[in-house]
Each structure stands twice: as C-alpha cells, then as structure tokens.
Design a protein around this motif. Structure first.
Motif, PDB file in Angstrom:
ATOM      1  N   ARG A   1       5.007  -0.062 -15.587  1.00 22.12           N
ATOM      2  CA  ARG A   1       6.198   0.290 -16.349  1.00 22.12           C
ATOM      3  C   ARG A   1       6.707  -0.907 -17.132  1.00 22.12           C
ATOM      4  N   LYS A   2       7.065  -0.675 -18.383  1.00 21.45           N
ATOM      5  CA  LYS A   2       7.607  -1.758 -19.196  1.00 21.45           C
ATOM      6  C   LYS A   2       8.945  -2.194 -18.605  1.00 21.45           C
ATOM      7  N   GLY A   3       9.113  -3.501 -18.482  1.00 22.79           N
ATOM      8  CA  GLY A   3      10.363  -4.025 -17.967  1.00 22.79           C
ATOM      9  C   GLY A   3      10.438  -4.077 -16.467  1.00 22.79           C
ATOM     10  N   GLY A   4       9.453  -3.492 -15.752  1.00 24.87           N
ATOM     11  CA  GLY A   4       9.482  -3.506 -14.300  1.00 24.87           C
ATOM     12  C   GLY A   4       9.159  -4.885 -13.758  1.00 24.87           C
ATOM     13  N   GLU A   5       9.889  -5.313 -12.736  1.00 26.55           N
ATOM     14  CA  GLU A   5       9.635  -6.616 -12.125  1.00 26.55           C
ATOM     15  C   GLU A   5       8.312  -6.590 -11.386  1.00 26.55           C
ATOM     16  N   MET A   6       7.551  -7.680 -11.497  1.00 24.45           N
ATOM     17  CA  MET A   6       6.286  -7.806 -10.780  1.00 24.45           C
ATOM     18  C   MET A   6       6.577  -8.261  -9.362  1.00 24.45           C
ATOM     19  N   VAL A   7       6.076  -7.531  -8.377  1.00 23.31           N
ATOM     20  CA  VAL A   7       6.371  -7.848  -6.983  1.00 23.31           C
ATOM     21  C   VAL A   7       5.100  -7.865  -6.134  1.00 23.31           C
ATOM     22  N   THR A   8       5.208  -8.548  -4.995  1.00 18.89           N
ATOM     23  CA  THR A   8       4.170  -8.546  -3.970  1.00 18.89           C
ATOM     24  C   THR A   8       4.604  -7.614  -2.855  1.00 18.89           C
ATOM     25  N   LEU A   9       3.741  -6.699  -2.460  1.00 18.06           N
ATOM     26  CA  LEU A   9       4.050  -5.734  -1.410  1.00 18.06           C
ATOM     27  C   LEU A   9       3.337  -6.155  -0.127  1.00 18.06           C
ATOM     28  N   ILE A  10       4.110  -6.359   0.941  1.00 19.42           N
ATOM     29  CA  ILE A  10       3.555  -6.639   2.267  1.00 19.42           C
ATOM     30  C   ILE A  10       3.735  -5.391   3.113  1.00 19.42           C
ATOM     31  N   VAL A  11       2.666  -4.953   3.767  1.00 19.46           N
ATOM     32  CA  VAL A  11       2.703  -3.715   4.543  1.00 19.46           C
ATOM     33  C   VAL A  11       2.455  -4.025   6.012  1.00 19.46           C
ATOM     34  N   SER A  12       3.365  -3.541   6.867  1.00 12.54           N
ATOM     35  CA  SER A  12       3.220  -3.713   8.308  1.00 12.54           C
ATOM     36  C   SER A  12       3.451  -2.373   8.991  1.00 12.54           C
ATOM     37  N   THR A  13       3.119  -2.315  10.280  1.00 13.93           N
ATOM     38  CA  THR A  13       3.359  -1.094  11.042  1.00 13.93           C
ATOM     39  C   THR A  13       3.831  -1.428  12.446  1.00 13.93           C
ATOM     40  N   THR A  14       4.788  -0.652  12.928  1.00 10.43           N
ATOM     41  CA  THR A  14       5.286  -0.828  14.290  1.00 10.43           C
ATOM     42  C   THR A  14       4.273  -0.344  15.320  1.00 10.43           C
ATOM     43  N   ALA A  15       3.232   0.366  14.872  1.00  6.54           N
ATOM     44  CA  ALA A  15       2.216   0.892  15.783  1.00  6.54           C
ATOM     45  C   ALA A  15       1.194  -0.167  16.196  1.00  6.54           C
ATOM     46  N   ASP A  16       1.319  -1.374  15.686  1.00  9.26           N
ATOM     47  CA  ASP A  16       0.317  -2.415  15.898  1.00  9.26           C
ATOM     48  C   ASP A  16       1.036  -3.728  16.174  1.00  9.26           C
ATOM     49  N   ALA A  17       0.843  -4.280  17.380  1.00 10.12           N
ATOM     50  CA  ALA A  17       1.508  -5.529  17.751  1.00 10.12           C
ATOM     51  C   ALA A  17       1.112  -6.681  16.841  1.00 10.12           C
ATOM     52  N   ALA A  18      -0.130  -6.685  16.359  1.00  7.57           N
ATOM     53  CA  ALA A  18      -0.604  -7.759  15.490  1.00  7.57           C
ATOM     54  C   ALA A  18      -0.077  -7.612  14.067  1.00  7.57           C
ATOM     55  N   SER A  19       0.578  -6.502  13.788  1.00  7.26           N
ATOM     56  CA  SER A  19       1.188  -6.264  12.486  1.00  7.26           C
ATOM     57  C   SER A  19       2.694  -6.477  12.540  1.00  7.26           C
TER      58      SER A  19
END
Length: 364
Positions: A39-57
């Motif tokens: 999208r024009k004008g949209g901020e560029m971001v980094t997405l980090i994904v975690s889950t509560t179903a995984d202790a290592a996450s």
C-alpha cells in the motif's frame, strides 16, 4: 522447526523492484528494493510471530516484551499484537505453522507493509542435542498431490530473510558470551516446513527437548539480551543483516544458494561463518528428489532425470533473487553429497537456467 518439513505454491511471491542505489564491484548494480511495495504510504514493519502453544516460542516473546518501548497494538482476528518502533509482535494460541498469510492479513488490517517476518519456534532432533537454529522455509520439492506434513503448500517457498547469515553469526557470538556454548550448538537448518507467507521470512528456534525449550537463558539470548533486540536495532544500535544498508556500504552483492548436503548444511555453513556472507535458500538432499534413469554414471543428462528437483531449484533461486534485489545469486554445491550422475545433471541444469556456480571464496 522440526527436522524435516513442507510448503507450497500459495499466493505468488512479491518481487521487489530494484530502485535507487548503485554499488561498484566489478559491475554497477542496483541494490535497493522499491519501498513503495504494498500500500502506498504504508509504514514498513517487521512482523515477529510467536505462539503460547510452544514454550520455545512464548519464552523468547515474553522476554522480548519485558524490554522497554512496547505498546499494545490491534488484534488480528483475536491474535493480540504489540508494537515497538517498526516492529510488530503477534502472540497466537495455535501452532506456529497453522496460520497462513499472516503478512497479507496484517497489511489488510493495518495498512502497514510487512517487510519481513520472523517466527519463534521450537526445534526437535533425534539427537536431542541443545541447539539454537535459524533457517528459511518452504517445500518446493513436494508434488501437487502430496500433503505437506508441517504446513504450507506443495511446490512453494517463501523468500528467505536476508538476515539469516548475519543473524547466525550474531547468534553464535551472543550465545558464546552468555556461556551457552559449547552446551548449545548454533546452526543453520535447510529449507523446510510452513506456514505459507510471502514476505522474506526466517525461523529462529530453540532445541531440542522440552527441558531446552523452557530454558530462560536460551530465551533471553534469542530475544531480550540478544539476537532479536540487537539484530533489529531495538536498542538503538545498527541492525544486523540489513541488505539495503550493507549493499551500499560493503559492496558485496553475492548471495549463496545452497544445493545438496544434510539438513544442517555443514558445507554451506563453512562459508556462512565468514563475515559478510549472504544466505538464501538451502536445499538439502531430501529436497532434491532425483529419479535414477538406470544409468547411474556421469553419462546421464538432466533431461533424463525425473523428479521434482528442477522445480525445487528454480523456485528456490527465484524467491532468493526476489529477497536480494540487485544481488547476484550463486549456487553452492555440496559436491561430495552427490553421485556423479546427480552432480552432472544438476550442473547441466544450472547452466541451462543461467545460474552460476560459486566457489567458497566467491562469497567473501
């Protein structure tokens, strides 16, 4: 994540167009992606994904959220989010490989453009050895009629995060400084498993047993005192593995596409430990299914060798190229892992596709 995995052809990968930067290294090459992607004008971001179903996450995610600067963000279909500068963290309750197209869904929700995605996950291995791993994702070798065992869609791979090489080296440095080495092995893994996503992506994992997944020292090395906090510049430092910045200042535009070898890519990793080496997809032997035509010798031609190995190489090359705009992707073969007819066929196919083969010192 797990020792083997799967992925497929979902949405077509988005190829950033080269734009404004030039470098001088034997030739002049553009090296910046067009930041108008999405999208024009949209901020560029980094997405980090975690889950509560995984202790290592959830362990590294919680350690990261305990650091300063985080604020609540919008919920993505009941998945809570948090934001800190240009970084967004999702905390889902389902399997880490179960949520497809999180980048596209985030963009539709917020108008922000996901520049890269980083998944936090556990790693399992038969050896049960403690480990910290990073790797790209995809199963480009699976046929359309195969069901990926660990998420994704057959024949597909995500663009690899340009940070993989730099973050492997940074991870080893931080793990060593916090006395996790030699107990923990720091290693690459070959390309495997889902979920389907289209932004440059990598998994960062803690292995290999429940005891190790719950280790707070490992979680902190991955997140709060180490890799993610420092690697993304959240503490105010320089980001590690920033292709745009490094392409301009360092002039190294060679990218390694690993072909052959085992799941932990030892021959490719010998090269990646050198400073400044960039890493794309890593196709292990199991991701290169080749059907022996019945003449297992150096006389076999690429056209005679069935299997999905050609498709796997093409997809891995194309998405690696898309993740490194202006880069020169060179194949690096684990020569000793192939039989003579396999090596001949692969070399012939790479030549047909105009994919150059690099020697170790070509990358650093």
């Amino acid at each position: 994540m797990w020792a083997v995995g799967g992925i497929g052809r979902g949405y077509a990968h988005r190829i950033p167009r080269p734009a404004s930067c030039t470098i001088t290294r034997k030739a002049t090459t553009s090296c910046f992606p067009d930041t108008s992607r999405g999208r024009k004008g949209g901020e560029m971001v980094t997405l980090i994904v975690s889950t509560t179903a995984d202790a290592a996450s959830i362990g590294p995610a919680s350690a990261l959220l305990a650091m300063p600067g985080w604020l609540p963000g919008p919920s993505l279909q009941e998945i809570p989010s948090f934001k800190n500068g240009e970084v967004r963290l999702l905390k889902q309750d389902t399997s880490i490989i179960s949520e497809d197209h999180l980048d596209k869904r985030w963009e539709e929700l917020t108008g922000e453009v996901v520049e890269e995605t980083i998944f936090l996950s556990r790693h399992t291995a038969v050896s049960n050895r403690p480990s910290l791993t990073v790797h790209p994702i995809g199963v480009p070798h699976l046929r359309d009629d195969e069901v990926p065992p660990q998420g994704g869609k057959p024949g597909w791979a995500a663009p690899p995060s340009p940070r993989i090489g730099a973050w492997l080296r940074l991870l080893k440095t931080i793990a060593n400084s916090h006395n996790l080495i030699p107990e923990f092995e720091v290693t690459l893994e070959a390309t495997h498993h889902g979920p389907v996503i289209n932004s440059p992506t990598m998994f960062v994992e803690i292995g290999s047993t429940e005891e190790h997944w719950k280790r707070q020292d490992a979680a902190q090395v991955v997140a709060s005192v180490g890799l993610i906090w420092e690697g993304l510049g959240l503490g105010g430092g320089v980001k590690a593995g920033d292709w745009k910045r490094s392409c301009r200042h360092d002039g190294n535009n060679k990218v390694l596409l690993g072909i052959g070898g085992g799941h932990y890519a030892p021959r490719h990793m010998d090269i990646v430990w050198h400073d400044g080496v960039w890493v794309g997809h890593l196709l292990s032997g199991y991701a290169l299914p080749m059907e022996d035509p019945g003449k297992s010798n150096a006389q076999g031609d690429a056209k005679d060798i069935g299997g999905t190995w050609k498709h796997a190489i093409k997809v891995a090359y194309e998405v690696t190229k898309s993740a490194f705009p202006g880069g020169e992707v060179l194949a690096h073969l684990d020569q000793k892992s192939f039989k003579s007819w396999q090596k001949k066929a692969i070399t012939e196919f790479l030549k047909e596709q105009n994919i150059k083969i690099g020697k170790p010192n070509d990358f650093y």
